[in-house]
Design a protein around this motif. Structure first.
Motif, PDB file in Angstrom:
ATOM      1  N   GLU A  55       0.968  -1.265   0.021  1.00  0.00           N
ATOM      2  CA  GLU A  55       0.068   0.038  -0.010  1.00  0.00           C
ATOM      3  C   GLU A  55       1.043   1.337  -0.096  1.00  0.00           C
ATOM      4  N   ARG A  56       1.927   1.243   0.755  1.00  0.00           N
ATOM      5  CA  ARG A  56       2.855   2.356   0.752  1.00  0.00           C
ATOM      6  C   ARG A  56       3.395   2.594  -0.830  1.00  0.00           C
ATOM      7  N   GLU A  57       3.465   1.545  -1.579  1.00  0.00           N
ATOM      8  CA  GLU A  57       4.040   1.918  -2.827  1.00  0.00           C
ATOM      9  C   GLU A  57       2.961   2.120  -3.911  1.00  0.00           C
ATOM     10  N   HIS A  58       1.400   2.044  -3.228  1.00  0.00           N
ATOM     11  CA  HIS A  58       0.544   2.359  -4.122  1.00  0.00           C
ATOM     12  C   HIS A  58       0.431   1.568  -5.200  1.00  0.00           C
ATOM     13  N   LEU A  59       0.473   0.197  -4.937  1.00  0.00           N
ATOM     14  CA  LEU A  59       0.274  -0.825  -5.974  1.00  0.00           C
ATOM     15  C   LEU A  59      -0.749  -2.016  -5.740  1.00  0.00           C
ATOM     16  N   SER A  60      -1.528  -2.554  -6.601  1.00  0.00           N
ATOM     17  CA  SER A  60      -2.452  -3.321  -6.168  1.00  0.00           C
ATOM     18  C   SER A  60      -1.782  -4.832  -5.968  1.00  0.00           C
ATOM     19  N   GLN A  61      -2.670  -5.883  -5.721  1.00  0.00           N
ATOM     20  CA  GLN A  61      -2.046  -7.112  -5.667  1.00  0.00           C
ATOM     21  C   GLN A  61      -1.400  -7.720  -6.780  1.00  0.00           C
ATOM     22  N   PRO A  62      -2.170  -7.601  -7.879  1.00  0.00           N
ATOM     23  CA  PRO A  62      -1.619  -8.130  -9.222  1.00  0.00           C
ATOM     24  C   PRO A  62      -0.374  -7.447  -9.663  1.00  0.00           C
ATOM     25  N   VAL A  63      -0.230  -6.272  -9.499  1.00  0.00           N
ATOM     26  CA  VAL A  63       0.926  -5.447  -9.939  1.00  0.00           C
ATOM     27  C   VAL A  63       2.105  -5.619  -8.927  1.00  0.00           C
ATOM     28  N   PHE A  64       2.034  -5.794  -7.857  1.00  0.00           N
ATOM     29  CA  PHE A  64       2.835  -5.920  -6.911  1.00  0.00           C
ATOM     30  C   PHE A  64       3.244  -7.237  -6.907  1.00  0.00           C
ATOM     31  N   ALA A  65       2.608  -8.266  -7.373  1.00  0.00           N
ATOM     32  CA  ALA A  65       2.953  -9.760  -7.771  1.00  0.00           C
ATOM     33  C   ALA A  65       4.068  -9.748  -9.144  1.00  0.00           C
ATOM     34  N   ARG A  66       3.748  -8.914  -9.981  1.00  0.00           N
ATOM     35  CA  ARG A  66       4.320  -8.679 -11.254  1.00  0.00           C
ATOM     36  C   ARG A  66       5.814  -8.173 -10.766  1.00  0.00           C
ATOM     37  N   TYR A  67       5.936  -7.338  -9.971  1.00  0.00           N
ATOM     38  CA  TYR A  67       7.309  -6.522  -9.772  1.00  0.00           C
ATOM     39  C   TYR A  67       8.277  -7.974  -8.834  1.00  0.00           C
ATOM     40  N   LEU A  68       7.370  -8.953  -8.183  1.00  0.00           N
ATOM     41  CA  LEU A  68       8.373  -9.784  -7.527  1.00  0.00           C
ATOM     42  C   LEU A  68       8.270 -11.057  -8.268  1.00  0.00           C
ATOM     43  N   ASN A  69       7.549 -11.202  -9.479  1.00  0.00           N
ATOM     44  CA  ASN A  69       7.645 -12.272 -10.118  1.00  0.00           C
ATOM     45  C   ASN A  69       6.955 -13.560  -9.615  1.00  0.00           C
ATOM     46  N   VAL A  70       5.663 -13.386  -8.792  1.00  0.00           N
ATOM     47  CA  VAL A  70       4.999 -14.489  -8.084  1.00  0.00           C
ATOM     48  C   VAL A  70       3.682 -14.311  -8.565  1.00  0.00           C
ATOM     49  N   SER A  71       2.467 -15.079  -8.116  1.00  0.00           N
ATOM     50  CA  SER A  71       1.420 -14.841  -8.499  1.00  0.00           C
ATOM     51  C   SER A  71       0.638 -13.863  -7.525  1.00  0.00           C
ATOM     52  N   LYS A  72      -0.562 -13.267  -8.145  1.00  0.00           N
ATOM     53  CA  LYS A  72      -1.204 -12.544  -7.366  1.00  0.00           C
ATOM     54  C   LYS A  72      -1.718 -13.437  -5.972  1.00  0.00           C
ATOM     55  N   ASN A  73      -2.118 -14.607  -6.318  1.00  0.00           N
ATOM     56  CA  ASN A  73      -2.587 -15.523  -5.094  1.00  0.00           C
ATOM     57  C   ASN A  73      -1.816 -15.523  -4.119  1.00  0.00           C
ATOM     58  N   LEU A  74      -0.530 -15.616  -4.495  1.00  0.00           N
ATOM     59  CA  LEU A  74       0.754 -15.848  -3.501  1.00  0.00           C
ATOM     60  C   LEU A  74       0.847 -14.540  -2.568  1.00  0.00           C
ATOM     61  N   VAL A  75       0.776 -13.356  -3.370  1.00  0.00           N
ATOM     62  CA  VAL A  75       0.773 -12.131  -2.766  1.00  0.00           C
ATOM     63  C   VAL A  75      -0.389 -11.987  -1.674  1.00  0.00           C
ATOM     64  N   SER A  76      -1.484 -12.488  -2.013  1.00  0.00           N
ATOM     65  CA  SER A  76      -2.825 -12.766  -1.295  1.00  0.00           C
ATOM     66  C   SER A  76      -2.436 -13.607   0.006  1.00  0.00           C
ATOM     67  N   ASP A  77      -1.965 -14.596  -0.268  1.00  0.00           N
ATOM     68  CA  ASP A  77      -1.833 -15.681   0.804  1.00  0.00           C
ATOM     69  C   ASP A  77      -0.659 -14.880   2.000  1.00  0.00           C
ATOM     70  N   TRP A  78       0.196 -14.478   1.427  1.00  0.00           N
ATOM     71  CA  TRP A  78       1.366 -13.638   2.424  1.00  0.00           C
ATOM     72  C   TRP A  78       0.413 -12.728   3.193  1.00  0.00           C
ATOM     73  N   GLU A  79      -0.466 -11.798   2.564  1.00  0.00           N
ATOM     74  CA  GLU A  79      -1.065 -10.797   3.264  1.00  0.00           C
ATOM     75  C   GLU A  79      -2.008 -11.383   4.347  1.00  0.00           C
ATOM     76  N   ARG A  80      -2.418 -12.601   4.250  1.00  0.00           N
ATOM     77  CA  ARG A  80      -3.311 -13.063   4.839  1.00  0.00           C
ATOM     78  C   ARG A  80      -2.866 -14.032   5.992  1.00  0.00           C
ATOM     79  N   GLY A  81      -1.388 -14.367   5.959  1.00  0.00           N
ATOM     80  CA  GLY A  81      -0.737 -15.008   6.744  1.00  0.00           C
ATOM     81  C   GLY A  81      -0.979 -16.633   6.459  1.00  0.00           C
ATOM     82  N   VAL A  82      -1.265 -16.928   5.352  1.00  0.00           N
ATOM     83  CA  VAL A  82      -1.405 -18.423   5.007  1.00  0.00           C
ATOM     84  C   VAL A  82      -0.161 -19.063   4.642  1.00  0.00           C
TER      85      VAL A  82
END
Length: 105
Positions: A55-82
């Motif tokens: 959120e500090r970088e003003h990025l959506s989960q899909p865009v953040f995931a692209r920067y990290l070369n991971v899936s949007k679902n993985l970013v979501s899992d990280w943010e939910r603590g899964v």
């Protein structure tokens, strides 16, 4: 990628040790152990910190995931603590935390 040392003194000492390794004054195993002692350890990031970072970088989960070369679902899992980021992903998150997303773009 630039190595992050615990201090400037350890960075200088590490440079000297690398030179000693190049001239075979110390062996590979000693150099590995010394590397481990000098480098800054990665601290785990809790789910709230990952979301705040995105959120500090003003990025959506899909865009953040692209920067990290991971899936949007993985970013979501990280943010939910899964799941927890590790290895290269944790290193990239730490770089973004310290220097901003432009450091990896």
């Amino acid at each position: 990628m630039t190595q992050q040392y615990r201090s400037e003194a350890l960075a200088s000492i590490h440079e000297t040790m690398e030179a000693l390794h190049e001239v075979a004054a110390i062996d590979k195993q000693t150099m590995r152990e010394f590397d481990d002692a000098c480098l800054t350890p990665l601290a785990p990031l809790p789910p709230e910190a990952i979301r705040a970072l995105r959120e500090r970088e003003h990025l959506s989960q899909p865009v953040f995931a692209r920067y990290l070369n991971v899936s949007k679902n993985l970013v979501s899992d990280w943010e939910r603590g899964v799941k927890r980021p590790g290895g290269p992903a944790l290193r990239l998150l730490t770089i973004i935390k310290n220097k901003g997303v432009q450091a990896i773009s």
